[in-house]
Motif scaffolding. Sequence first.
Motif, PDB file in Angstrom:
ATOM      1  N   LEU A   1      13.093   4.686  -3.459  1.00 56.99           N
ATOM      2  CA  LEU A   1      14.006   4.220  -2.593  1.00 56.99           C
ATOM      3  C   LEU A   1      13.083   3.396  -1.234  1.00 56.99           C
ATOM      4  O   LEU A   1      13.636   2.571  -0.717  1.00 56.99           O
ATOM      5  N   ALA A   2      12.010   3.847  -1.100  1.00 56.98           N
ATOM      6  CA  ALA A   2      11.172   3.315  -0.054  1.00 56.98           C
ATOM      7  C   ALA A   2      10.800   2.108  -0.406  1.00 56.98           C
ATOM      8  O   ALA A   2      10.540   1.039   0.191  1.00 56.98           O
ATOM      9  N   LEU A   3      10.323   2.018  -1.865  1.00 53.68           N
ATOM     10  CA  LEU A   3       9.995   0.607  -2.130  1.00 53.68           C
ATOM     11  C   LEU A   3      11.006  -0.320  -2.035  1.00 53.68           C
ATOM     12  O   LEU A   3      10.848  -1.573  -1.847  1.00 53.68           O
ATOM     13  N   ARG A   4      12.058   0.187  -2.455  1.00 49.19           N
ATOM     14  CA  ARG A   4      13.459  -0.840  -2.460  1.00 49.19           C
ATOM     15  C   ARG A   4      13.771  -1.114  -0.796  1.00 49.19           C
ATOM     16  O   ARG A   4      14.391  -2.425  -0.651  1.00 49.19           O
ATOM     17  N   ALA A   5      13.647  -0.194   0.028  1.00 48.49           N
ATOM     18  CA  ALA A   5      13.638  -0.628   1.473  1.00 48.49           C
ATOM     19  C   ALA A   5      12.652  -1.490   1.993  1.00 48.49           C
ATOM     20  O   ALA A   5      12.734  -2.391   2.611  1.00 48.49           O
ATOM     21  N   ILE A   6      11.391  -1.565   1.322  1.00 51.79           N
ATOM     22  CA  ILE A   6      10.390  -2.441   1.920  1.00 51.79           C
ATOM     23  C   ILE A   6      10.804  -3.932   1.208  1.00 51.79           C
ATOM     24  O   ILE A   6      10.685  -4.876   1.976  1.00 51.79           O
ATOM     25  N   ALA A   7      11.234  -3.899   0.151  1.00 53.65           N
ATOM     26  CA  ALA A   7      11.721  -5.119  -0.722  1.00 53.65           C
ATOM     27  C   ALA A   7      12.866  -5.789   0.241  1.00 53.65           C
ATOM     28  O   ALA A   7      12.681  -7.047   0.605  1.00 53.65           O
TER      29      ALA A   7
ATOM     30  N   ALA B   1       1.225   1.935  14.908  1.00 53.55           N
ATOM     31  CA  ALA B   1       1.869   1.547  15.905  1.00 53.55           C
ATOM     32  C   ALA B   1       1.319  -0.193  15.904  1.00 53.55           C
ATOM     33  O   ALA B   1       2.198  -1.025  16.285  1.00 53.55           O
ATOM     34  N   MET B   2       0.229  -0.338  15.278  1.00 62.20           N
ATOM     35  CA  MET B   2      -0.491  -1.853  15.338  1.00 62.20           C
ATOM     36  C   MET B   2       0.190  -2.487  14.262  1.00 62.20           C
ATOM     37  O   MET B   2      -0.363  -3.696  14.018  1.00 62.20           O
ATOM     38  N   ARG B   3       0.982  -2.106  13.258  1.00 65.40           N
ATOM     39  CA  ARG B   3       1.358  -2.392  12.216  1.00 65.40           C
ATOM     40  C   ARG B   3       1.542  -4.161  12.152  1.00 65.40           C
ATOM     41  O   ARG B   3       2.432  -4.513  13.095  1.00 65.40           O
ATOM     42  N   THR B   4       1.731  -4.679  11.117  1.00 65.84           N
ATOM     43  CA  THR B   4       1.929  -6.071  11.085  1.00 65.84           C
ATOM     44  C   THR B   4       2.903  -6.469   9.927  1.00 65.84           C
ATOM     45  O   THR B   4       2.938  -7.662   9.363  1.00 65.84           O
ATOM     46  N   ALA B   5       3.183  -5.441   9.179  1.00 65.27           N
ATOM     47  CA  ALA B   5       4.321  -5.485   8.374  1.00 65.27           C
ATOM     48  C   ALA B   5       5.216  -4.525   8.014  1.00 65.27           C
ATOM     49  O   ALA B   5       4.845  -3.538   8.894  1.00 65.27           O
ATOM     50  N   PRO B   6       6.206  -4.454   7.120  1.00 62.26           N
ATOM     51  CA  PRO B   6       7.012  -3.313   7.120  1.00 62.26           C
ATOM     52  C   PRO B   6       6.348  -2.130   6.721  1.00 62.26           C
ATOM     53  O   PRO B   6       5.314  -2.163   6.130  1.00 62.26           O
ATOM     54  N   LEU B   7       6.905  -0.884   7.393  1.00 60.51           N
ATOM     55  CA  LEU B   7       6.281   0.300   7.132  1.00 60.51           C
ATOM     56  C   LEU B   7       7.737   1.483   6.810  1.00 60.51           C
ATOM     57  O   LEU B   7       8.452   1.554   7.607  1.00 60.51           O
ATOM     58  N   VAL B   8       7.447   2.226   5.870  1.00 58.43           N
ATOM     59  CA  VAL B   8       8.482   3.009   5.519  1.00 58.43           C
ATOM     60  C   VAL B   8       7.706   4.563   5.298  1.00 58.43           C
ATOM     61  O   VAL B   8       6.958   4.364   4.574  1.00 58.43           O
TER      62      VAL B   8
ATOM     63  N   LEU C   1       0.897  -1.306  -0.111  1.00 57.71           N
ATOM     64  CA  LEU C   1      -0.082   0.030  -0.190  1.00 57.71           C
ATOM     65  C   LEU C   1       0.949   1.308  -0.044  1.00 57.71           C
ATOM     66  O   LEU C   1       1.738   1.194   0.950  1.00 57.71           O
ATOM     67  N   VAL C   2       0.474   2.165  -1.153  1.00 62.15           N
ATOM     68  CA  VAL C   2       1.361   3.282  -1.090  1.00 62.15           C
ATOM     69  C   VAL C   2       0.414   4.391  -0.670  1.00 62.15           C
ATOM     70  O   VAL C   2      -0.417   4.788  -1.562  1.00 62.15           O
TER      71      VAL C   2
ATOM     72  N   ARG D   1      -4.738  -7.130   6.731  1.00 60.16           N
ATOM     73  CA  ARG D   1      -4.276  -7.725   5.773  1.00 60.16           C
ATOM     74  C   ARG D   1      -2.722  -8.306   5.649  1.00 60.16           C
ATOM     75  O   ARG D   1      -2.236  -8.843   4.830  1.00 60.16           O
ATOM     76  N   ARG D   2      -2.165  -7.776   6.696  1.00 62.81           N
ATOM     77  CA  ARG D   2      -0.548  -7.781   6.806  1.00 62.81           C
ATOM     78  C   ARG D   2       0.137  -7.312   5.664  1.00 62.81           C
ATOM     79  O   ARG D   2       0.923  -8.009   5.233  1.00 62.81           O
ATOM     80  N   LEU D   3      -0.480  -6.036   5.223  1.00 61.44           N
ATOM     81  CA  LEU D   3       0.443  -5.526   3.890  1.00 61.44           C
ATOM     82  C   LEU D   3       1.410  -4.475   4.193  1.00 61.44           C
ATOM     83  O   LEU D   3       1.185  -3.534   5.263  1.00 61.44           O
ATOM     84  N   PRO D   4       2.470  -4.623   3.707  1.00 65.10           N
ATOM     85  CA  PRO D   4       3.581  -3.512   3.974  1.00 65.10           C
ATOM     86  C   PRO D   4       3.169  -2.208   3.254  1.00 65.10           C
ATOM     87  O   PRO D   4       2.234  -2.093   2.378  1.00 65.10           O
ATOM     88  N   VAL D   5       3.544  -1.279   3.873  1.00 65.58           N
ATOM     89  CA  VAL D   5       3.048   0.228   3.562  1.00 65.58           C
ATOM     90  C   VAL D   5       4.236   1.204   3.554  1.00 65.58           C
ATOM     91  O   VAL D   5       4.948   1.001   4.063  1.00 65.58           O
ATOM     92  N   VAL D   6       4.088   1.957   2.360  1.00 65.58           N
ATOM     93  CA  VAL D   6       4.806   3.255   2.006  1.00 65.58           C
ATOM     94  C   VAL D   6       3.948   4.309   2.221  1.00 65.58           C
ATOM     95  O   VAL D   6       2.938   4.450   1.535  1.00 65.58           O
ATOM     96  N   LEU D   7       4.227   5.293   3.350  1.00 67.72           N
ATOM     97  CA  LEU D   7       3.313   6.144   3.892  1.00 67.72           C
ATOM     98  C   LEU D   7       3.840   7.427   3.607  1.00 67.72           C
ATOM     99  O   LEU D   7       4.845   7.776   4.216  1.00 67.72           O
TER     100      LEU D   7
END
Length: 145
Positions: free
Chosen positions: A134-140, A90-97, A5-6, A67-73
């Motif tokens: 760069l944020a998406l690369r960090a998520i990967a 703070a409740m996140r269940t996956a990477p957050l950048v 999710l972006v 959904r345990r989705l990573p987020v670029v915000l």
Amino acid sequence: MTTVLVLNGPNLGMLGAREPEIYGSATLADVEAVCKQTAAGLGLEIDLRQTDDEAELIGWVHEAFERRLPVVLNPAAFTHYSYALRDALAMRTAPLVEVHLTNPAARESFRHVSVVAGVADGTVAGFGLQSYDLALRAIARLLAA
Ligand code: DHK
């Protein structure tokens, strides 16, 4: 394939027209194009959304949690004062950048505080459209770790 999710906060729908001397001439559609291209190279899919509404943004963060989705915000101005957004993240269940087009640390003093940064894996700021790349690369990297 993992969906990232972006998420984009207030006034980012006005990119291109909005203070171009600060935010540049690229539009949110250009941001989406960069994200799609980068994501394709990383084997990811993106779902890019923008809202001016704090409640809607928090709803999307809840969806990412469920959904345990990573987020670029890019929280835009919410970065600096939305404790409600911070608590949702703070409740996140996956990477957050956290991402910013500009470098808030080099701008007005009210932009020097991010209430979001402390619950993110990291922050990319100051590289214009490339901040999203760069944020998406960090998520990967985070997903692979
Ligand atoms: C975007 C905004 O709308 C501002 O409120 C932030 C951020 C910076 C950006 O650089 O992408 O302070």
